[in-house]
Design an enzyme around this catalytic site. Structure first.
Site, PDB file in Angstrom:
ATOM      1  N   HIS A  84     -36.505  73.147  -0.527  1.00  0.00           N
ATOM      2  CA  HIS A  84     -37.832  73.758  -0.417  1.00  0.00           C
ATOM      3  C   HIS A  84     -38.754  73.326  -1.549  1.00  0.00           C
ATOM      4  O   HIS A  84     -39.967  73.423  -1.422  1.00  0.00           O
ATOM      5  CB  HIS A  84     -37.740  75.291  -0.301  1.00  0.00           C
ATOM      6  CG  HIS A  84     -37.335  76.020  -1.531  1.00  0.00           C
ATOM      7  ND1 HIS A  84     -36.036  76.405  -1.795  1.00  0.00           N
ATOM      8  CD2 HIS A  84     -38.072  76.491  -2.575  1.00  0.00           C
ATOM      9  CE1 HIS A  84     -35.989  77.072  -2.930  1.00  0.00           C
ATOM     10  NE2 HIS A  84     -37.211  77.134  -3.426  1.00  0.00           N
ATOM     11  N   ASP A 221     -29.617  73.961   0.467  1.00  0.00           N
ATOM     12  CA  ASP A 221     -30.969  73.860  -0.087  1.00  0.00           C
ATOM     13  C   ASP A 221     -31.024  72.830  -1.220  1.00  0.00           C
ATOM     14  O   ASP A 221     -31.040  73.180  -2.404  1.00  0.00           O
ATOM     15  CB  ASP A 221     -31.414  75.237  -0.586  1.00  0.00           C
ATOM     16  CG  ASP A 221     -32.925  75.346  -0.721  1.00  0.00           C
ATOM     17  OD1 ASP A 221     -33.593  74.294  -0.689  1.00  0.00           O
ATOM     18  OD2 ASP A 221     -33.426  76.461  -0.861  1.00  0.00           O
ATOM     19  N   SER A 641     -36.152  77.904  -8.817  1.00  0.00           N
ATOM     20  CA  SER A 641     -35.647  77.127  -7.681  1.00  0.00           C
ATOM     21  C   SER A 641     -35.348  75.701  -8.126  1.00  0.00           C
ATOM     22  O   SER A 641     -36.193  75.035  -8.709  1.00  0.00           O
ATOM     23  CB  SER A 641     -36.676  77.099  -6.555  1.00  0.00           C
ATOM     24  OG  SER A 641     -36.842  78.371  -5.988  1.00  0.00           O
TER      25      SER A 641
END
Length: 705
Positions: A84, A221, A641
């Site tokens: 992402h 991810d 992240s």
């Protein structure tokens, strides 16, 4: 060791400190007591291995794009981050014919690696405390914009000095501890960053919004990029076909050894923003004036977006990244407010503030400066304005192309020919039609205009609502259609000349001017209130630090490098243990429901790969399972992240990508019992690169052991 350090270490060691795993610690001045706790948890490296040595762990960690974290994992500048985090770069290269978002991508040679406009990675070189320098310049006598200008001036001077030694360096200065401290960070930025590998979105975003902020997770991810450098200097360079892979002095060693319950775990990255020193009044404002509008407005917008995206693959490609960004903090706002209420955070803060006030009364510390009654009054005065302001932001800023262009033109956008006479100065928008869709854009804006009217007081409506009522009988969609058709803002190749009759009469320009005028009127009222509130919050933080001066404290996250430590492990909710890892079997089970739950759909090959009986070196040696994602007690927030997750030996075992639903209060209150960091197991990453991508050259380059 000094007495205070000894006391702090003792408190940490005995568990007397309330939140042992809490903290986003700066590295250059990491408290010795924190390091001692890290060792007790299982960290086996020296203090200098974190920051001070040539091959320090921090040297492999990067700020990715200014909004995420990442880690260098090879001698040729290969970077791991989240899928992402690479979402927009992947989307920007995707077309209906070559949809890398849908189908994934692997560059089989360096020549096939894809450059990305405006993408960069930065390495932190060093950090230092410049508080006393700024105080000597008079920072404490300034407020707001004047403070910012002084900080920028010193940062510029320090950058110029750094560039005398190395032209690739620059310095940024940020406030810490609510402005009670200021640290200067030296960075080296690389702007030639190329896409190397990504799994299909079905895997990189597996679970979608259904599983976002939830546990258990199986999301793969990750995405892979490479840093390119000047072939002569191995330093930063603008994109060129002649650039070569960057060769770092050190990089993270990737581990196939896995982890077990209770093992030491550490993240390093660039957490974006926390507000754990924030007053009870500030949290109340955040809950009702910020989070509530964010959740409400984005919910309305996303419903329209989803309808158009499902109807057209071309539209989906354009909006995939925008929808994901919107939905992420839509759900975050909902979850945070739920946690604020269920934990009773506002009342807990008020009880703590009573203790601070008693301490102030007893000691006289900050008497005449920190004033709780004044703080309460200031927040009350600001509330309605802030509620309208956040509704405005969610409605008009970066929600649709028409409003975006109107605001850009009316907020002093740079002109194409600034040296020409005023009547010949113009602006021309670049053709970005590959990033938006007219039908979606129109409907979103019409719906948001109507929604804004329904949720704010009349005094906060831009002047063009009078036009909507008089000319279009209150029909917001008719107004949007009219502006889009008749404004030069949306006409391809249109030169927009300023200060002309056509400019002044243009309905899109007039809309932008009305919006700009409204915001300017708010800022005149908000600026003095916000400056006074910031001053009170600064004093509140200072009082906390003084009252608890025998304990180590970290500053709120501010998109600078931080360390978080903890342990691998799950949590218990309503008597049910969460488990601390997920397996391939659990993902196949969800895939089997893909025909009913869209977010669980994946290509047949993925189900086949995850149904294997033997996963080779990627299979956990203890459990015999293919482990996908895992939980740790590390502190995490947005910006983390892509943060590398290290074991006690400093080896890479995963990439942080999310928190669980019960941790969504963490930006303001660390929930030690339920809050967890969710990471993707690095063995899962390598398995997909190997067995799905057949990326042999990358597997060899990474050399995991």
């Amino acid at each position: 060791m000094k007495l205070k350090t000894l006391l702090a270490a003792a408190l940490l060691a005995t568990g007397s400190m309330a939140h042992a795993d809490e903290g986003m610690w700066t590295l250059y001045n990491l408290p010795q007591a924190v390091y001692e706790q890290m060792k007790q948890y299982g960290f086996e490296q020296s203090y200098n291995s974190l920051y001070g040595s040539k091959d320090a762990i921090k040297n492999s960690v990067v700020l990715f794009g200014g909004f995420c974290s990442g880690v260098v994992v090879s001698p040729d500048g290969l970077v791991f981050t989240n899928h992402h985090c690479g979402f927009e770069a992947i989307r920007s290269h995707s077309t209906v014919e070559h949809d890398y978002m849908l189908n994934g991508f692997y560059a089989k040679t360096n020549a096939e690696e894809l450059p990305n406009k405006n993408l960069f990675v930065s390495f932190m070189v060093e950090q230092q405390d410049v508080t006393e320098r700024l105080k000597a310049l008079g920072i404490d006598q300034l407020k707001g914009q004047a403070q910012s200008e002084m900080i920028d001036s010193l940062a510029t001077a320090m950058s110029q000095e750094a560039k005398k030694k190395d032209k690739s360096l620059h310095v940024e200065i940020d406030p810490y501890y609510e402005g009670n401290k200021y640290y200067a960070t030296t960075y080296r930025m690389f702007t030639d960053v190329r896409l190397v590998f990504t799994v299909p979105k079905s895997m990189g975003k597996f679970g979608g919004e259904t599983d976002n902020w939830m546990w258990p997770r199986q999301t793969c991810d990750f995405s892979v990029f490479r840093i390119y450098a000047d072939p002569k200097t191995n330093g930063p360079a603008e994109y060129s076909k002649d650039n070569v892979p960057y060769h770092p002095e050190s990089w993270a060693k990737v581990s196939l050894q896995g982890y077990k319950d209770g093992d030491y775990a550490m993240t390093m990255g660039y957490p974006g923003s926390t507000e754990r020193y924030l007053s009870s009044y500030g949290i109340e404002e955040m809950r009702n004036a910020e989070n509530a509008p964010r959740a409400q407005v984005r919910g309305v917008k996303q419903e329209v977006m989803a309808k158009h995206m499902k109807a057209s693959e071309a539209v989906r490609i354009k909006y995939d990244s925008k929808f994901a960004n919107s939905a992420n903090y839509w759900k975050n706002a909902i979850g945070m407010n739920k946690c604020i209420d269920s934990i009773g955070i506002i009342n807990q803060k008020r009880d703590y503030e009573k203790r601070l006030q008693a301490y102030q009364n007893q000691t006289g510390y900050l008497k005449g400066k920190l004033d709780f009654d004044k703080m309460k009054r200031l927040y009350k005065e600001r509330f309605n304005l802030m509620y309208a302001y956040y509704n405005y932001g969610e409605t008009f800023r970066r929600t649709n192309e028409l409003a975006t262009r109107a605001l850009q033109v009316c907020n002093g956008m740079k002109v194409k020919n600034p040296d020409a006479p005023a009547q010949k100065q113009y602006h021309e928008f670049d053709d970005n039609s590959d990033t938006w869709d007219e039908a979606l854009d129109k409907e979103v804006y019409g719906v948001l205009l109507q929604n804004y009217r329904e949720h704010v007081s009349k005094q906060y409506l831009p002047a063009f609502y009078t036009t909507i009522d008089k000319k279009f009988k209150g029909n917001c969609q008719a107004y949007v259609d009219y502006v889009w058709k008749n404004s030069m803002l949306m006409k391809k190749g249109q030169k927009i000349y300023f200060n002309t009759k056509a400019y002044k009469k243009d309905p899109g320009v007039q809309m932008g001017l009305d919006l700009a005028e409204l915001v300017m009127s708010w800022r005149e009222k908000l600026a003095p209130l916000s400056d006074s509130i910031a001053e009170q919050e600064k004093y509140l933080c200072a009082a906390k630090l003084r009252m608890e001066e025998d304990l180590p404290h970290y500053s709120d996250a501010n998109m600078t490098m931080r360390l978080s430590y903890g342990r691998v492990g799950g949590f218990t909710l309503d008597g049910k243990p969460s488990g601390y890892y997920t397996t391939a079997e659990s993902m196949v089970e969800k895939m089997n429901r893909g025909n009913k739950v869209e977010d669980y759909y994946a290509e047949p090959i993925m189900k086949e790969l995850l149904s294997a009986k033997d996963f080779g070196p990627y299979q956990d040696k203890t459990t015999g399972k293919m482990q996908l994602c895992f939980l740790t007690s590390n502190d995490i927030t947005g910006g983390n992240s892509g943060s590398p997750m290290f074991d006690g030996k400093g080896r890479l075992i995963g990439l942080a990508f999310d928190g669980n639903w019960d941790s969504l209060s963490n930006d303001i209150y660390f929930e030690k019992n339920l809050g967890r960091c969710i990471g993707v197991d690095i063995r899962y990453v390598l398995y997909m690169m190997d067995k799905w991508g057949h990326a042999d050259r990358l597997i060899k380059e990474i050399n995991a052991q």
